[in-house]
Design a protein around this motif. Structure first.
Motif, PDB file in Angstrom:
ATOM      1  N   ALA A 174       0.841  -1.199   0.000  1.00 48.68           N
ATOM      2  CA  ALA A 174       0.000   0.000   0.000  1.00 48.68           C
ATOM      3  C   ALA A 174       0.871   1.242   0.000  1.00 48.68           C
ATOM      4  O   ALA A 174       1.848   1.340   0.742  1.00 48.68           O
ATOM      5  N   GLY A 175       0.501   2.204  -0.861  1.00 54.58           N
ATOM      6  CA  GLY A 175       1.151   3.505  -0.878  1.00 54.58           C
ATOM      7  C   GLY A 175       2.596   3.466  -1.305  1.00 54.58           C
ATOM      8  O   GLY A 175       3.026   2.627  -2.106  1.00 54.58           O
ATOM      9  N   LEU A 205       7.816  -4.831   7.112  1.00 56.29           N
ATOM     10  CA  LEU A 205       6.451  -4.840   6.614  1.00 56.29           C
ATOM     11  C   LEU A 205       5.935  -3.435   6.333  1.00 56.29           C
ATOM     12  O   LEU A 205       6.531  -2.441   6.740  1.00 56.29           O
ATOM     13  N   ASN A 206       4.789  -3.371   5.651  1.00 58.78           N
ATOM     14  CA  ASN A 206       4.208  -2.113   5.180  1.00 58.78           C
ATOM     15  C   ASN A 206       3.983  -1.125   6.321  1.00 58.78           C
ATOM     16  O   ASN A 206       3.483  -1.472   7.388  1.00 58.78           O
ATOM     17  N   VAL A 215      -5.331   4.590   6.381  1.00 57.83           N
ATOM     18  CA  VAL A 215      -4.938   3.556   7.336  1.00 57.83           C
ATOM     19  C   VAL A 215      -5.627   2.245   6.986  1.00 57.83           C
ATOM     20  O   VAL A 215      -5.029   1.166   7.096  1.00 57.83           O
ATOM     21  N   ARG A 216      -6.858   2.322   6.544  1.00 55.67           N
ATOM     22  CA  ARG A 216      -7.589   1.102   6.189  1.00 55.67           C
ATOM     23  C   ARG A 216      -6.886   0.355   5.064  1.00 55.67           C
ATOM     24  O   ARG A 216      -6.722  -0.872   5.132  1.00 55.67           O
ATOM     25  N   ARG A 217      -6.446   1.077   4.046  1.00 56.05           N
ATOM     26  CA  ARG A 217      -5.767   0.426   2.926  1.00 56.05           C
ATOM     27  C   ARG A 217      -4.396  -0.110   3.360  1.00 56.05           C
ATOM     28  O   ARG A 217      -4.006  -1.229   3.004  1.00 56.05           O
ATOM     29  N   ALA A 218      -3.662   0.696   4.126  1.00 59.24           N
ATOM     30  CA  ALA A 218      -2.355   0.255   4.608  1.00 59.24           C
ATOM     31  C   ALA A 218      -2.490  -0.990   5.480  1.00 59.24           C
ATOM     32  O   ALA A 218      -1.667  -1.908   5.392  1.00 59.24           O
ATOM     33  N   ASN A 219      -3.522  -1.043   6.303  1.00 62.60           N
ATOM     34  CA  ASN A 219      -3.713  -2.200   7.174  1.00 62.60           C
ATOM     35  C   ASN A 219      -4.144  -3.437   6.400  1.00 62.60           C
ATOM     36  O   ASN A 219      -3.804  -4.566   6.785  1.00 62.60           O
ATOM     37  N   ALA A 220      -4.877  -3.248   5.313  1.00 62.73           N
ATOM     38  CA  ALA A 220      -5.261  -4.394   4.483  1.00 62.73           C
ATOM     39  C   ALA A 220      -4.024  -5.042   3.877  1.00 62.73           C
ATOM     40  O   ALA A 220      -3.876  -6.272   3.869  1.00 62.73           O
ATOM     41  N   ALA A 221      -3.108  -4.206   3.370  1.00 68.95           N
ATOM     42  CA  ALA A 221      -1.851  -4.733   2.819  1.00 68.95           C
ATOM     43  C   ALA A 221      -1.025  -5.385   3.922  1.00 68.95           C
ATOM     44  O   ALA A 221      -0.425  -6.450   3.718  1.00 68.95           O
ATOM     45  N   TYR A 222      -1.009  -4.748   5.078  1.00 66.91           N
ATOM     46  CA  TYR A 222      -0.229  -5.277   6.195  1.00 66.91           C
ATOM     47  C   TYR A 222      -0.719  -6.664   6.600  1.00 66.91           C
ATOM     48  O   TYR A 222       0.085  -7.585   6.827  1.00 66.91           O
ATOM     49  N   PHE A 249       8.766  -4.688  12.153  1.00 63.62           N
ATOM     50  CA  PHE A 249       7.475  -5.319  11.890  1.00 63.62           C
ATOM     51  C   PHE A 249       6.357  -4.301  11.732  1.00 63.62           C
ATOM     52  O   PHE A 249       5.241  -4.662  11.337  1.00 63.62           O
ATOM     53  N   ASN A 250       6.625  -3.042  12.055  1.00 65.17           N
ATOM     54  CA  ASN A 250       5.651  -1.963  11.863  1.00 65.17           C
ATOM     55  C   ASN A 250       4.293  -2.275  12.497  1.00 65.17           C
ATOM     56  O   ASN A 250       3.250  -1.936  11.934  1.00 65.17           O
ATOM     57  N   ILE A 251       4.325  -2.907  13.662  1.00 63.98           N
ATOM     58  CA  ILE A 251       3.061  -3.235  14.334  1.00 63.98           C
ATOM     59  C   ILE A 251       2.502  -2.003  15.030  1.00 63.98           C
ATOM     60  O   ILE A 251       1.356  -1.598  14.793  1.00 63.98           O
TER      61      ILE A 251
END
Length: 350
Positions: A174-175, A205-206, A215-222, A249-251
């Motif tokens: 994402a992005g 990770l993303n 954030v929704r799109r980034a989290n979907a990719a994540y 891990f970008n959690i």
């Protein structure tokens, strides 16, 4: 207007900083330097592993990075001169040549480099769904292919016997993260005194807000990437391996990401996480350590570890060698930390 797409994409890079189930070998570089081995009292072999996002981004996405990256290498070299260097270093965002030179400057004789743009499959990822792909924004770096490698590098004092790597597919991101071939890098390392190689894994990770999309799109990719990482690790490792799995891990504290990270037993099922383990065992001491608190609260840089069947891979301690008091955030926007492990197997028990 199609001719404008590369121009806009280039401008995007300047403003920011196929799922392969079986994996592929990664390049390994070897040199000759002297290495000082370390062990715990009682003779059990020690393995110290550092994970560090070094912000090795190109200009003008980030300025002043060559000097900072050279300083990182110099400081690792200083640790080596006093016999306190981490045996293995997991780098993230080592995109530019100055970042990849950290290993040579720090005196590491072995290095493995992670996925490159050509490793990322261009085939559509069916499990992501049509809506996700159709809403890709080339102005945010999506749908433009990979411009950079993964930025993953594993440096080692000890011989790297085998490697595997996996890049996320070109659409499984994402992005602005889509411009880099993020993924996973695995190396099997011959640690002196250990009966078998230790498997060390590095990933990135993303990102969330830094991706430039919702954030929704980034989290979907994540969430997709987290599942892909789990599958890769499950396919590439087994119960007879000592494993240390680190990276960015970008959690963070996002509930969606926390759930994705812990699903199906986590990134390393039946493993433990170094920062959480130390915090639980020494709550007062860790709360009084500003460097440890900074890493813990950010909750992105982590190391998971799991002993082999019949082995004891035990966490000794966690240290932040270049912390707040000595300009850690002048070197990178992340603080690198070192976890030291004790390996107790059939060789060390003899």
């Amino acid at each position: 207007m199609k001719f404008l797409r590369p121009v806009v994409a280039a401008a995007t890079v300047l403003m920011l900083a196929a799922y392969v189930p079986k994996g592929a070998p990664a390049a390994v570089v070897a040199a000759t330097v002297s290495v000082r081995h370390q062990s715990f009292d009682g003779g059990q072999p020690a393995l110290s592993v550092m994970t560090w996002n070094v912000k090795g981004l190109p200009r003008p996405v980030a300025l002043g990075r060559p000097a900072a990256l050279a300083e990182i290498g110099r400081r690792l070299g200083e640790l080596r001169r006093i016999g306190k260097q981490p045996h293995v270093v997991l780098l993230q965002e080592a995109f530019i040549s100055d970042a990849k030179a950290i290993g040579a400057e720090g005196g590491y004789p072995y290095a493995a480099v992670g996925p490159q743009p050509e490793d990322a499959s261009a085939s559509p990822t069916a499990s992501l769904g049509d809506d996700f792909r159709q809403n890709a924004s080339w102005a945010k770096g999506e749908d433009e292919g990979k411009w950079l490698g993964s930025g993953l590098v594993i440096l080692s004092d000890y011989p790297i016997l085998a490697t595997r790597k996996m890049a996320f597919p070109q659409d499984a991101c994402a992005g602005f993260d889509c411009l880099a071939a993020k993924g996973v890098l695995l190396a099997k390392i011959a640690v002196p005194g250990s009966a078998k190689p230790v498997t060390v894994i590095d990933t990135h990770l993303n990102s969330r807000h830094a991706s430039g999309v919702s954030v929704r799109r980034a989290n979907a990719a994540y969430s997709w990437q987290a599942a892909a990482v789990r599958r890769f690790v499950a396919q590439q490792t087994g119960p007879d391996e000592d494993i240390v799995f680190g990276g960015d891990f970008n959690i963070g504290h996002d509930p969606i990401r926390r759930a994705a990270a812990s699903r199906d037993g986590g990134f390393l099922p039946q493993g433990r996480e170094a920062i959480a383990t130390v915090a639980a065992s020494s709550p007062l001491a860790t709360k009084q350590n500003a460097d440890f608190v900074a890493v813990e609260q950010r909750a992105k840089d982590k190391q998971y570890f799991r002993p082999a069947r019949g082995s004891q891979l035990e966490l000794g301690n966690v240290d932040v060698p270049f912390g707040l008091a000595n300009g850690g955030f002048d070197l990178s926007d992340h603080l690198g930390f070192v976890a030291t492990y004790r390996i107790n197997d059939s060789v060390s028990a003899r």
